[in-house]
Scaffold this motif. Structure first.
Motif, short mmCIF file in Angstrom:
data_model
loop_
_atom_site.label_atom_id
_atom_site.label_comp_id
_atom_site.label_asym_id
_atom_site.label_seq_id
_atom_site.Cartn_x
_atom_site.Cartn_y
_atom_site.Cartn_z
N SER A 86 0.90 -1.56 0.25
CA SER A 86 0.29 0.08 0.01
C SER A 86 0.66 1.12 0.19
O SER A 86 0.50 2.65 -0.66
CB SER A 86 -0.67 0.27 1.21
N SER A 120 -4.59 8.54 -4.78
CA SER A 120 -3.29 7.94 -4.41
C SER A 120 -3.84 7.22 -2.93
O SER A 120 -3.71 6.25 -2.69
CB SER A 120 -1.68 8.91 -4.51
N HIS A 147 2.64 1.58 -3.47
CA HIS A 147 2.43 2.40 -4.28
C HIS A 147 1.54 3.83 -4.15
O HIS A 147 0.90 4.52 -5.01
CB HIS A 147 0.10 1.94 -4.20
N ASP A 148 0.79 3.93 -2.56
CA ASP A 148 1.03 5.26 -2.81
C ASP A 148 1.86 6.53 -3.07
O ASP A 148 1.35 7.15 -4.12
CB ASP A 148 0.16 5.45 -0.71
N TRP A 191 3.61 5.81 -5.22
CA TRP A 191 3.45 6.24 -7.53
C TRP A 191 2.74 6.35 -7.61
O TRP A 191 2.67 7.21 -8.52
CB TRP A 191 3.98 3.73 -7.84
N ALA A 192 1.84 5.99 -6.95
CA ALA A 192 0.42 6.43 -7.48
C ALA A 192 -0.10 8.26 -7.92
O ALA A 192 -0.35 9.00 -9.01
CB ALA A 192 -1.07 5.80 -7.14
N SER A 252 -4.87 3.20 -2.43
CA SER A 252 -3.73 2.80 -1.39
C SER A 252 -4.41 1.95 -0.13
O SER A 252 -3.98 1.04 0.28
CB SER A 252 -2.32 3.80 -0.74
#
Length: 213
Positions: free
Chosen positions: A121, A148, A124-125, A127-128, A152
């Motif tokens: 998570s 994001s 991803h946070d 990256w997003a 996440s």
């Protein structure tokens, strides 16, 4: 990076690590939030996503990723030290050992669920956040902050609950647990947007303005 920015980064990292440790220690306590029953850690853990968004905005993706991995390292140290706390024999006259065992005991499955959910998570946070920053050309902080974080948090909730409780509780209960926790995290993620703007202002000295241009 100026000395003042370095000092503020240390402060943000300290808050991030505090939220990680506090969430891990308090995750076993269940509380009522309206109609939902959730771990009280759900009130603290979302702070980590706000911090990584602030760091991503001001310091960039590379620094944000370092903070994420620092949090992972701290979580491992906490898990190892918690095991020492549990197994180390107490003094003969000490009567509170059962409380320590109850608070600091975690099954390997819960620890695994926590670690996997955290890495997936948080990675991803970061990256997003930067994907949305690129797509919005640096405008609309509220868009990248919310999109994001909301995704996440969903990843975190699904992974943790599934890994920790699959085949432990009935499938219907598992889905309800995921739904309950995510709804609470969803609300908190929406509420934290003004605080992310404020955090960026306090750290960088500038407001994110002209976002509708």
């Amino acid at each position: 990076m100026t000395e003042k920015l370095n000092e503020k980064l240390i402060t943000l990292t300290s808050i991030f690590v505090f939220a990680i440790v506090a969430s891990n220690v308090t995750a076993s306590k269940l509380v009522n939030l309206g109609r939902f029953v959730v771990p009280i850690a759900v009130l603290c853990y979302p702070v980590t996503f706000a911090i990584t968004d602030i760091v991503s905005e001001v310091y960039g993706k590379k620094i944000a990723r370092r903070i994420v991995w620092a949090g992972f390292f701290v979580s491992i140290l906490l898990a190892l030290y918690s095991r020492i706390v549990v197994v180390y024999p107490p003094a003969d006259f000490f009567e509170g050992n059962e409380a320590f065992v109850k608070v600091f005991s975690s099954t390997p499955r819960i620890v695994l669920a926590s670690m996997v959910a955290y890495v997936a998570s948080q990675t991803h946070d970061v990256w997003a956040f930067h994907v949305w920053k690129k797509l919005t050309k640096g405008r609309h902080l509220w868009v990248r902050n919310n999109l994001s974080t909301l995704v996440s948090q969903f990843i975190d909730t699904c992974l943790f609950i599934t890994i920790a409780f699959l085949n432990v509780v009935p499938g219907e209960i598992l889905v309800r647990m995921i739904f309950s926790q995510y709804i609470v995290k969803f609300i908190i993620a929406i509420i934290d947007t003004p605080f992310v703007y404020l955090g960026v202002k306090l750290v960088s000295g500038r407001w994110i303005v002209a976002e509708t241009n």
